[in-house]
Enzyme design. Structure first.
Site, PDB file in Angstrom:
ATOM      1  N   HIS A  86       2.407  32.948  29.000  1.00 28.26           N
ATOM      2  CA  HIS A  86       3.646  32.188  29.202  1.00 28.26           C
ATOM      3  C   HIS A  86       4.208  31.624  27.904  1.00 28.26           C
ATOM      4  CE1 HIS A  86       6.761  30.710  31.583  1.00 28.26           C
ATOM      5  NE2 HIS A  86       6.099  30.091  32.550  1.00 28.26           N
TER       6      HIS A  86
ATOM      7  N   ASP B 185       8.501  35.098  29.867  1.00 28.01           N
ATOM      8  CA  ASP B 185       8.941  34.194  30.941  1.00 28.01           C
ATOM      9  C   ASP B 185       8.811  34.895  32.290  1.00 28.01           C
ATOM     10  OD1 ASP B 185      11.282  35.762  31.355  1.00 28.01           O
ATOM     11  OD2 ASP B 185      12.245  34.715  29.683  1.00 28.01           O
TER      12      ASP B 185
END
Ligand code: CO6
Length: 477
Positions: free
Chosen positions: A447, A451
């Site tokens: 992350h 995304d």
């Protein structure tokens, strides 16, 4: 297998350097012997940035006489197992580690007394002789006088190990040829627990096979460590502490590094009835074909190709994070799709990768997957097979389980998990209940750089290629 590539990567040249050094040391040794006395012998740099190695086994014990190039011990790094040989003639005075310990590169491995060469060498364990004997298999032909000396010194070594209560921590493990030791290591077994039926208790390949089929009661703990199921309930209610297997040690380090990655999980279900039909058609043809080396394919080659084709649109998912300068993280793009396949092998989890999947068709992928699977099941995966992966697929479906939340390694930014497919009741367009084959795809992504939207779009594309394999085929070159 790893040794070969390590030699190519630098060991070879360090050996040459040692030899030149040796020739010098040898001359010096004869002219001014008393100056040397006890000399610490350091664990040399074995290349590839390796800082520490596990001592797999010692070939010597204190009091043993060694000559230049005699093997002293076998060490295992993250990448290879290497036999370390002596640079000097002398007598071993001290071992700095037990088998199973981590030895530090550049720190002393043993002390060698170069002045103490006794007149009557028959009183000492002669390492070169021991090694000669342990290399020759079968050992039945050793009948000479000198071989009796060897036999007794080996027997002493084994006795000493037994007196140490030596399991993994023994200083001198049981006898076996390097090939048999490799099998033992790959299967995460403890050699001291295996009854050897060869000469002087030497452990033979068939002893290992017999042992694997019926492990002795005493080895229940290593079965626990290796994660193998116990064959019978144990009577003991006492806790035990057992060392990690070499494979667990590697997994421990890799997964600890993975903890630095903030993972997110995205999962969906794909309907693969059309893929099931396509695969059946291909397999029928393969079974009748004499041309193809592949006789049957699983779903994996389709999943692998679907990921590769989707990566053309989402190259971010094939990147790695470069943290060389931690204050300025970078992304490294990778044009090759070297797709790692998590593999459940007799030695444990291994992740070889199929190189340049972007250039391969489904059958070529299947052929390479078969090769890697065969190599994995016989402990023959090479360092090249294991290096250079850019993204991984973990299919737990052949073992069982519908969902899997896979863990990313630090050289990648995503991993795909695949559960076991199953047939469920579903509604068709007219609202009628029909059977539907579904499989769960899950994605873990880093992350910090990926995304959720990007991962979801890439995952949907992979799902589309698996649900409508005709589209996938239309993308093949
Ligand atoms: N669904 C249904 N059936 C399956 C599936 C799925 N997902 N996968 C395999 N199979 C079937 C396959 O079709 C074969 O059956 P037949 O077609 O009837 O012959 C059979 O199972 C055996 O397949 P095989 O394993 O030989 O071949 P495949 O190409 O499917 O898989 C492999 C190759 C190397 C991926 C697999 O053998 C393997 O080792 N899988 C285990 C991977 C593993 O351990 N993953 C966990 C890693 S750790 O991710 C991790 C986070 C944690 C849990």
């Amino acid at each position: 297998m790893w040794r070969r590539s390590l030699l190519r990567a630098g060991m070879g040249s360090s050996r040459i350097a040692w030899r030149t050094d040796l020739q010098r040391a040898h001359r010096y040794f004869h002219s001014s012997r008393p100056l040397f006395v006890v000399k610490p012998f350091l664990l040399a740099d074995i290349g590839e940035g390796i800082r520490e190695c596990e001592i797999i086994q010692w070939f010597v014990q204190p009091g043993a006489k060694v000559q230049q190039f005699d093997n002293i011990c076998e060490v295992q790094s993250d990448k290879a197992s290497v036999e370390i040989s002596s640079r000097y003639d002398g007598v071993i005075k001290k071992l700095y580690y037990d088998a199973g310990d981590m030895a530090i590169v550049g720190k002393p491995l043993v002390d060698i007394d170069m002045a103490e060469i006794p007149e009557d060498t028959s009183e000492l364990g002669d390492v070169s002789a021991q090694q000669e004997q342990s290399k020759s298999e079968p050992a039945a032909a050793q009948e000479t006088g000198s071989s009796q000396i060897r036999t007794s010194s080996i027997a002493e070594g084994m006795e000493a190990a037994a007196m140490n209560g030596s399991g993994n921590s023994g200083r001198h493990r049981s006898l076996a040829t390097p090939a048999v030791r490799r099998i033992i290591r790959e299967r995460s077994l403890d050699i001291t627990k295996i009854t050897g039926t060869g000469k002087d208790g030497r452990v033979l390949k068939e002893d290992v096979e017999r042992y694997v089929e019926e492990p002795a009661e005493a080895d229940k703990s290593s079965a626990v460590a290796a994660g193998r199921p116990r064959s019978a309930p144990t009577q003991s209610l006492e806790e035990e502490t057992v060392p990690l297997t070499p494979m667990q040690n590697q997994m421990f380090k890799a997964m600890t590094r993975s903890l630095s990655i903030p993972h997110f999980l995205y999962a969906d279900e794909a309907g693969i009835d059309r893929l099931v039909t396509l695969r059946n058609t291909i397999n029928k043809n393969l079974a009748q074909s004499n041309d193809s080396i592949v006789k049957k394919i699983s779903f994996m080659p389709f999943f692998i190709k679907a990921v590769s084709v989707a990566l053309e649109e989402y190259p971010l998912i094939n990147c790695r994070v470069d943290l060389t300068d931690e204050s300025k993280p970078k992304l490294v793009t990778r044009p090759q799709h070297n797709i790692g396949i998590a593999m459940d092998t007799p030695a444990g989890l291994l992740v070889p990768n199929i190189k340049n999947v972007q250039q391969l068709n489904i059958l070529e992928i299947a052929a390479e997957l078969n090769r890697l699977q065969a190599a994995g099941s016989t402990g023959k995966l090479s360092a090249a097979d294991l290096k250079g992966g850019t993204i991984t697929l973990s299919n737990i479906g052949n073992v069982g389980g519908t969902y899997v939340a896979p863990v990313i390694v630090t050289s990648e930014v995503a991993i795909m998990g695949i559960g076991r497919s199953k047939v469920i009741p579903a509604f068709d367009d007219e609202g009628a209940v029909v059977p539907k084959t579904v499989v769960n795809f899950s994605w873990s992504a880093d992350h910090r750089v990926v995304d959720g939207g990007t991962m979801a779009r890439m995952a949907c594309l992979v799902k589309k290629y698996c649900e409508e394999p005709e589209l996938l085929i239309s993308k093949l070159r």
